[in-house]
Design an enzyme around this catalytic site. Structure first.
Site, short mmCIF file in Angstrom:
data_model
loop_
_atom_site.label_atom_id
_atom_site.label_comp_id
_atom_site.label_asym_id
_atom_site.label_seq_id
_atom_site.Cartn_x
_atom_site.Cartn_y
_atom_site.Cartn_z
N CYS A 178 -15.08 9.57 4.12
CA CYS A 178 -15.85 10.77 3.83
C CYS A 178 -17.10 10.89 4.69
O CYS A 178 -17.85 11.85 4.56
CB CYS A 178 -16.26 10.78 2.36
SG CYS A 178 -14.94 10.33 1.25
N CYS B 204 -17.52 4.10 -1.93
CA CYS B 204 -17.79 5.53 -1.78
C CYS B 204 -17.57 6.23 -3.12
O CYS B 204 -16.51 6.08 -3.73
CB CYS B 204 -16.89 6.13 -0.72
SG CYS B 204 -16.98 7.92 -0.65
N CYS C 255 -19.15 5.80 4.43
CA CYS C 255 -17.74 5.69 4.06
C CYS C 255 -16.90 6.06 5.28
O CYS C 255 -17.14 7.09 5.91
CB CYS C 255 -17.44 6.64 2.89
SG CYS C 255 -15.69 6.78 2.53
N ASP D 299 -2.69 -48.73 -26.33
CA ASP D 299 -2.07 -49.33 -25.14
C ASP D 299 -3.06 -49.79 -24.08
O ASP D 299 -2.64 -50.13 -22.97
CB ASP D 299 -1.08 -48.36 -24.47
CG ASP D 299 0.27 -48.46 -25.12
OD1 ASP D 299 0.46 -49.41 -25.89
OD2 ASP D 299 1.12 -47.60 -24.86
N CYS E 126 -14.45 9.11 -2.62
CA CYS E 126 -13.04 8.76 -2.50
C CYS E 126 -12.68 7.48 -3.24
O CYS E 126 -11.50 7.19 -3.43
CB CYS E 126 -12.62 8.65 -1.03
SG CYS E 126 -13.42 7.30 -0.17
#
Lengths: 598, 379
Positions: free
Chosen positions: A563, A542, A560, A218, A545
């Site tokens: 902590c 950390c 942290c 095309d 935690c």
């Protein structure tokens, strides 16, 4: 007993509803009742509805009496002579307008041949079944239905002369064809809409043949010399706006060249082309993201104290710039006032779009294609008369799509070009093919539209004759120059730290889920990681935690917040994942990162 | 009999998939290859087969999934239909494929193919067999049913059938339903429960039970068609009851087949179900003119059956078994998995592919699969 309603209001009852309707219709046809009033009897509800209100869709139909249309040859002749007008036909009860409800009471014949005694109305012409853009397609009954549908869709996308006062308009975006032409092969709608005042394309010479493999699938091949003579040139007009807005606290925008020191000041160089008032002059050439109107605004979020400080520090550069990836010449500049009384500047930028590889073109038969190659005319085949095609169209596009209408338009256009006369070929009223063939033969051409072509490389005649003619082509509003886009580096979104999306925002191209699966299937895991590294972050976590920790850069200390001074580990991850963890936390889910010693 | 059967299956012990072995069989028959040459051929084939095995770290799962789902998307667009053609209506194309992967308990169109032993492989015996197995419910033999509420009786009027058939029917009712008295007068049967204290609801229940009684034939076999295929007479049944049919004397139990995979698993075991699964997927694809390499199908079948029962591919089956919380949450039902993980304090070890893409770490597949074992130059 049937209930009678006028505009939905109950007004009374009728003993013989059918007779009443007939009586009312007679009165309307006699001109005693305005012709905008419609009556209908709904037998399943036993209701008569009389409607006089606005907003109803109505259409004209010829009234039939005793199986014979009231519109006679006599009337038509009188109209042609100009003795009577359309409204005379309505006033004399020859034609009437029906709305959707009254249509339910009528039996409408599409053609006069189909008329029976039961019919009450006759369609003005069978071609009224088509809408406006479909009516632009010549010979539609020779094309397959879906192709007519595509064709009428693409008529709506064509670049033409959409309005004759375009130089006074400030449309956000508009395209204007430089040398528009009225079509050689036209339809009734061209006369109805006066399309000669705002055509949508150009008549080109087409050769239906394959050529150097650049028109497969095309694609079309275009003649470079034709393009250089102005074929399918168009202008893109884009309007940019700047307004001096006023804010609370007496602050306002200022149109003008920003002073150095303003937040976001782009440097002296960036404002050099602007005159003193900061508004660009006409006929200046602009390129990528150059400033059109210099403007400064007050900072958006002012605290209660800050608003009294009018320092340069509190002013932001908000100049209007040319869109990314575009260029153009300033065409017009308007300086007015907005509805609020603010100073308003509108700048129209024009950009010349000459056909290039990838631009989309279509005839009116749903045969679209993009340019695959633009070659100079000395390299294109020519006929004995020296005619060189503007477009070479691949014959493979014909058999599967069965757009015979296009072939008819090609030979029809050729006859028109030879005779210097337009030919009208609306739906169901085509010029017979025989007429075209005879006209071609009379002018010394082959009746089937084929011509001998000569190879431009060798000068030899091709062994096969080639189908050639004139056909109306449209340039469609899908130009590569408006769409092309690439990025190596660029802006990122604040939230996810990932690249922005979209061309206007200089966005990236997404490597999506399925593409990701592909990389995995290839086992290219390091490439995959690299590809997704755009939002890589190193997060101090950390170890106790498992929550993100802080890095105090002043003291160069990591700690942290939960902590205190515990062990902090650097973890590398995608920023989007950190965002996910944050969102989990906001939903009261504690995502703990468990770290391990490597 | 069983030993012979086992021996036969042991002979086929080869690493080659059954489809290749079938091909070898076909070719050796066509070209008159002798038994010795044939085993040589199989040996060479096995060598080639093993050479073509995947390297460690190759993402075979994803490749198999894509190799199967790409043609499946083709299927949505052009499923061939056999509208209006005679014969059994069978679920084909994408609906059947979805049915297989969803591992539905009962297929939409359960079909059984019954083969026969040599001595019964003739038209007459097969026709008789077909008639015999077609399920006939009492419901189909009735002219009318009524409840006599005052006397607590069920009145049944039979259609005009043979005397022997009638007696058989009555015997069947007597055999199947206990605690009733039956009186027969011509075509009328009256059934009276022994317990006169029955409520009307119980009476209704009894009526339903009687109507649904299988008078003759095999349970669930709704329709039968007799077909000749080559030299074999075959019965195709709509409705499937493998365990019952396989026990019948005429039937060749080594060949007969059903498309109900769960039934195969129950009757013949999980290995048979795996083979059937592969066969069903392959045939569904090839009916649509799509060919997928056998090994992709084998892998998917293996994953579907390796727990000992057929699992669906999806949320409640294969995908739901994944260990990673994030992968499951990323697939479907995000909140459910996140909430469950947070309540149960679940851990994610980041061993899989998807979760590593999420955190943008090296994906354990292909080049990213292997780590250095020895650390050199460490003091």
């Amino acid at each position: 007993m049937a209930d009678v309603f006028i505009d939905g209001r109950f007004v009374g009852q009728a003993k013989e509803p059918e007779k009443m309707i007939e009586f009312l219709r007679e009165k309307r046809r006699a001109g005693k009742i305005p012709d905008q009033v419609n009556f209908s009897y709904l037998d399943y509800l036993n209701e008569i509805r009389v409607v006089t209100d606005e907003g109803r869709v109505r259409r004209p139909l010829i009234i039939i009496e005793n199986g014979k249309p009231k519109l006679t040859q006599e009337h038509i002749e009188k109209i042609q002579k100009g003795e009577i007008m359309w409204h005379d036909l309505i006033n004399n009860g020859i034609i009437e307008y029906l709305d959707t409800e009254e249509e339910e009471n009528a039996l409408v014949a599409l053609r006069s041949e189909n008329l029976t005694k039961e019919h009450t109305h006759l369609e003005l012409d069978p071609l009224v079944i088509f809408g406006i853009s479909t009516s632009f397609v010549p010979f539609p009954e020779f094309d397959r239905g879906d192709r007519v549908n595509f064709g009428s869709k693409m008529v709506g996308q064509s670049i033409g002369l959409y309005s004759t006062n375009f130089l006074r308009r400030v449309d956000t975006k508009s395209n204007i064809l430089v040398y528009p032409q009225k079509s050689l092969v036209k339809t009734h709608i061209d006369d109805v809409l006066h399309s000669e005042n705002h055509p949508g394309g150009q008549n080109i010479v087409i050769a239906v043949m394959s050529f150097k493999c650049f028109n497969i699938e095309d694609a079309i091949i275009m003649n470079k010399s034709s393009v250089e003579r102005g074929l399918f040139w168009s202008y893109l007009f884009r309007t940019y706006e700047a307004e001096e807005k006023k804010y609370m606290g007496g602050q306002e925008d200022i149109i003008g060249i920003p002073e150095p020191g303003v937040k976001g000041y782009a440097g002296e160089e960036a404002y050099k082309h602007l005159p003193e008032d900061g508004i660009i002059n006409p006929e200046i050439h602009l390129t990528d993201e150059q400033i059109i109107v210099g403007k400064t605004s007050p900072l958006r979020f002012l605290g209660s104290l800050d608003q009294f400080i009018t320092d340069l520090e509190n002013i932001r550069e908000t100049s209007v710039k040319l869109r990314h990836g575009e260029e153009g010449i300033v065409d017009r500049v308007f300086i007015t006032e907005s509805a609020d009384g603010n100073k308003l500047v509108k700048v129209v930028v024009r950009d010349l779009k000459r056909p290039e590889i990838g631009d989309k073109f279509a005839s009116r038969h749903g045969q679209k294609g993009v340019i695959g190659l633009i070659i100079p005319e000395e390299d294109l085949p020519f006929t004995e008369d020296g005619v060189i095609p503007d477009i070479i169209f691949n014959p493979h596009s014909i058999p599967s799509r069965m757009t015979i209408g296009k072939l008819l338009e090609i030979i029809g256009g050729k006859v028109c070009a030879l005779n210097g006369k337009r030919s009208s070929n609306p739906a169901f009223h085509p010029t017979p093919e025989k007429d075209f063939v005879e006209a071609l033969e009379k002018n010394g051409f082959k009746g089937d539209g084929k011509e001998a072509l000569y190879d431009a490389d060798t000068g030899e005649k091709y062994t096969q004759d080639v189908f050639m003619g004139n056909v109306f082509y449209q340039k469609l509003d899908h130009l590569v120059s408006n769409k092309i886009h690439a990025r190596s580096r660029g802006p990122i979104t604040l939230l996810t730290k990932q690249p922005t999306e979209g061309k206007s925002k200089r966005g990236g191209l997404r490597l999506g889920e399925m593409e990701k699966d592909c990389l995995i299937a290839h086992g290219a895991s390091l490439l995959l990681k690299e590809r997704f590294d755009v939002d890589r972050t190193t997060l101090p976590v950390c170890a106790e935690c498992g929550l993100p920790a802080f890095h105090d850069k002043v003291k160069d200390k990591k700690f942290c917040p939960v902590c205190g001074e515990s062990k902090i580990v650097e973890v590398e991850m995608a920023y989007a994942f950190k965002l996910l963890l944050d969102e989990l936390k906001s939903m009261l889910i504690y995502p703990k990162i468990i770290t391990k010693e490597e | 009999m069983l030993k012979e059967f086992q021996k036969k299956s042991l002979e086929n012990e080869s690493i080659l998939p059954s489809i290749i072995l079938e091909e070898v069989e076909k070719i050796s028959k066509l070209k008159n290859i002798r038994e010795k040459k044939k085993s040589e051929l199989i040996e060479t084939l096995e060598g080639i087969y093993l050479e073509n095995s995947f390297e460690p770290g190759e993402a075979i799962g994803i490749i198999a999934a894509q190799s199967l789902s790409e043609p499946a998307t083709q299927m949505t667009m052009r499923t061939y239909h056999f509208a209006g053609s005679a014969g059994l209506q069978v679920t084909l194309g994408l609906p059947r494929l979805i049915e297989i992967f969803d591992s539905r308990k009962e297929p939409a169109t359960p079909i059984m193919t019954v083969y026969f032993k040599k001595e019964f492989n003739n038209e007459k015996d097969v026709e008789n067999f077909a008639k015999k197995i077609k399920e006939k419910k009492l419901r189909n033999l009735l002219d009318s049913v009524s409840l006599d509420l005052t006397n607590k009786k069920i009145q049944i009027k039979l259609k005009k059938i043979k005397e022997s058939e009638k007696n058989e029917t009555i015997e069947k009712i007597k055999e199947k339903i206990k605690k009733i008295n039956i009186k027969v007068r011509e075509d009328n049967i009256s059934i009276e429960p022994e317990n006169h204290e029955l409520s009307i609801r119980d009476l209704q229940r009894l009526k339903k039970k009687i109507l649904d009684l299988t008078v003759s034939g095999v349970n669930k076999i709704i329709n039968v068609v007799v077909i000749k295929e080559g030299n074999d007479w075959i019965v195709k049944t709509f409705g499937s009851n493998l365990s019952h049919i396989l026990k019948m004397d005429e039937v060749d139990y080594s060949k007969s087949y059903t498309n109900n995979l769960h039934e195969i698993q129950e009757v013949l075991g999980i290995e048979a179900a795996r083979e059937a699964l592969i066969k069903e997927i392959r045939e569904t694809m090839s009916q649509q003119g799509l060919n997928v390499d056998e090994r992709h199908i084998m892998l998917i079948a293996d994953i579907m059956v390796f727990t000992g029962e057929i699992r669906a591919v999806g949320r409640y089956g294969v995908a739901g078994m994944k260990s990673s919380v994030l992968t499951k949450a990323g697939f479907e039902e995000t909140t459910k998995h996140l909430v469950r993980a947070s309540v149960r304090n679940e851990e994610d070890n980041f061993k899989g592919i998807f979760e590593n893409v999420m955190i943008n770490q090296q994906v354990p597949v292909g080049t990213g699969m292997f780590d250095l074992v020895a650390k050199i130059g460490e003091d």
